[in-house]
Design an enzyme around this catalytic site. Sequence first.
Site, PDB file in Angstrom:
ATOM      1  N   CYS A  13      42.602   9.584  12.088  1.00 42.35           N
ATOM      2  CA  CYS A  13      43.987   9.861  11.662  1.00 42.35           C
ATOM      3  C   CYS A  13      44.491  11.240  12.078  1.00 42.35           C
ATOM      4  CB  CYS A  13      44.117   9.696  10.155  1.00 42.35           C
ATOM      5  SG  CYS A  13      43.236  10.966   9.219  1.00 42.35           S
ATOM      6  N   LYS A  26      -5.260  -0.962   9.925  1.00 42.24           N
ATOM      7  CA  LYS A  26      -4.061  -1.492   9.275  1.00 42.24           C
ATOM      8  C   LYS A  26      -3.319  -2.351  10.299  1.00 42.24           C
ATOM      9  CE  LYS A  26      -0.055  -0.500   6.481  1.00 42.24           C
ATOM     10  NZ  LYS A  26       0.767  -1.505   7.187  1.00 42.24           N
ATOM     11  N   LEU A  32       0.822  -1.209   0.000  1.00 43.70           N
ATOM     12  CA  LEU A  32       0.000   0.000   0.000  1.00 43.70           C
ATOM     13  C   LEU A  32       0.854   1.256   0.000  1.00 43.70           C
ATOM     14  CD1 LEU A  32      -2.713  -0.937   2.648  1.00 43.70           C
ATOM     15  CD2 LEU A  32      -3.092  -0.658   0.204  1.00 43.70           C
ATOM     16  N   CYS A  90      40.237  14.784  12.202  1.00 45.35           N
ATOM     17  CA  CYS A  90      39.696  13.436  12.007  1.00 45.35           C
ATOM     18  C   CYS A  90      39.883  12.603  13.277  1.00 45.35           C
ATOM     19  CB  CYS A  90      40.399  12.753  10.831  1.00 45.35           C
ATOM     20  SG  CYS A  90      39.878  11.032  10.590  1.00 45.35           S
ATOM     21  N   GLU A 146      -4.130 -10.707   7.119  1.00 44.34           N
ATOM     22  CA  GLU A 146      -2.940 -10.610   7.957  1.00 44.34           C
ATOM     23  C   GLU A 146      -2.955 -11.687   9.040  1.00 44.34           C
ATOM     24  OE1 GLU A 146      -1.271  -7.748   5.917  1.00 44.34           O
ATOM     25  OE2 GLU A 146      -0.409  -7.878   7.920  1.00 44.34           O
TER      26      GLU A 146
END
Length: 675
Positions: A412, A115, A82, A409, A173
């Site tokens: 590093c 649902k 759906l 960083c 379902e």
Amino acid sequence: MTSTKDKIEKLRKILLKYEYFYHTLNQSIISDAEYDYLFRQLYELELKNKELIPSDSPTQKVGSHILQKFKKIKHFSPMLSLENTFDVNGYLNFKKRIKKSIHNNEPLSFCCELKLDGVAISIIYEEGIFVRAATRGDGFEGENITSNARMIDSIPLKLKGIDIPKRLEIRGEVFMLKSNFIKLNKKYKLNQNKYFSNPRNAAAGSLRHIDPNITAERKLIFSCHGCDFFVKTNKELTTHYQRLMKCLSWGIPVNKEIVICSSDIEIIQFYKKIAQKRNFLDFDIDGIVIKVNSLELQKKIGSTTKSPRWAIAFKFSPKERITTLNDVKFQVGRTGVITPVAYFNPVYISGVMISKASLHNKNEIERLNLHFNDTITICRSGDVIPRLLNVIEIRRCDNAKKIIFPSFCPVCNTELLENIEEKLIRCHSGLTCDAQKKQALYHFFSKKSLYVVGLGPKIINELVEKGLVKNPIDFFYLKDIDLIQLKNVGKRKSIKIINSIKKCKKTTLKCFIYALGIPGVGEVVAGKIANYFIKLDKLMNSNILELNCISGVGKIISNNIFNYFSTISNREMVVKLIKQAGIFLNDQEIHKINSEKTYFFNKKIVLTGVFKSFSRIELKTILLSLGAKISNNISRKTDFLIYGNNFGSKFFRAKDLDVKIINQEELNSLIRIKE
């Protein structure tokens, strides 16, 4: 004197009646003890008279054999999903599209239902007898779960009533009550130290269990939300609601929360009513489903390849939880992008435990004004993706430390650079940064690049950590003795990897460009670049103006490509890969064809299925070299659909749109390449 056959038949009728009242009408008209007593009588009589056991007997829901595996089964018509919306505007746009497609101003009525958050299945009845059941699967083919579905008490094995079609498909379902889910998890964790994350997962696992007897124990429930009669019944039904009520009369369970709405106000009121009741229900729902009630209009409005145009799921807003932020870690991606990730005290949302969420970029951290130990609100966008919504600043401690985006960083220690246009912050140290190195190497040897069988992230990480590889070139000098010293790598596996590394040397320009991992250069863009430049040296020596001429390659990607090949270390690595490692770009045969217009030149093409002569990647490369434009989606603008074995929904969509369809034999002839 009553015969054994008559006794058995009488007991069956009584038990089926009680099951109908209990599972369909939610009415218990006898005690569990009385039911068990009658059931036991029937079971013992049938055990002594096995020739008298029909497939619809209540006893056939227990004692089934253990399945070895689930076979695939094709659906009579596609099981579509759906379309979703989370707000009123989405629903109004849906209604507007429907009005436009039917070309009239007649009042529309909609059938609104719950649902259910379960597992979609299809059930087939023939002459009113249950004959098979299948999961949705890919929409065209699902798993044959017939033996397990028989174990679900609320699925009748024989329908009752009149006007039952010769063949009937029921769709609905399978779900598990929250109360049963809690009991199951307690038992499961006690015995196996494991648990299901939510009722839907528990239902799915139970439905696909190898032993149908386990399925029976799990107390699954079925609810119908649609059907197909295949042929007209004696009494013609004109609406979706009438069909559901007919199914109910045959003994098929249908959820009682169904309303017919003729106005927007009625639909919104129903939505709000269900939203208020949601937490008090003993089963999970994630919204309501709105369907055009008229079957004639449903047919007129039609469907896409993914979903019916006449229905929409109006989902509830994501659930939210309050928790405490513990930390923010800054992860380094393959292209050097720094992504902040929030870690917080675990919370359950929609039955799933969540303990982290991506913060995406620096702007998000600044928007939230995040501090350590902040009280934060977490949700799951679309009930799936964890998201940090906001900070409850009133609860912040006076001495709380602000979270600052790093300038260097975290791996590093290289200074980070910000790209204002892309709203991204990157580490530009490339392969000298261990985090980028590991991910870049995995990308270089991944499926759509220079694919090496068996060379996964764990092996690559260990090779980097042991100092055995620093860049892609090093892999081509590895020996099996190097690989044997790694965890879980024996002689046989090491030889397999080494042989695969040798084979990957023969590749295409497109795959090679994609493997380099240039920011923004995905599979499609790599194909366009390869098709434009033909030769690697032309690409390496190109300028910004040339790159901007390539259709579908914007300024940002053009700059990324130019900067990549302007970096001396990158150029040196590419040259070494070709000259020293011996990578051979096998595009010569394609180049001859490329210079002149071909049958596929400038045509929009979609592929579906598995091809005998080529892998999907090889075929895409060939077609791109012939000037074709490859797309993933069928539309009226598509020129050709090329299909192989095991084709999917695109084939049927192409037929609906009158798109020219080409099979494998025609393809081989048209591209003029020998198999």
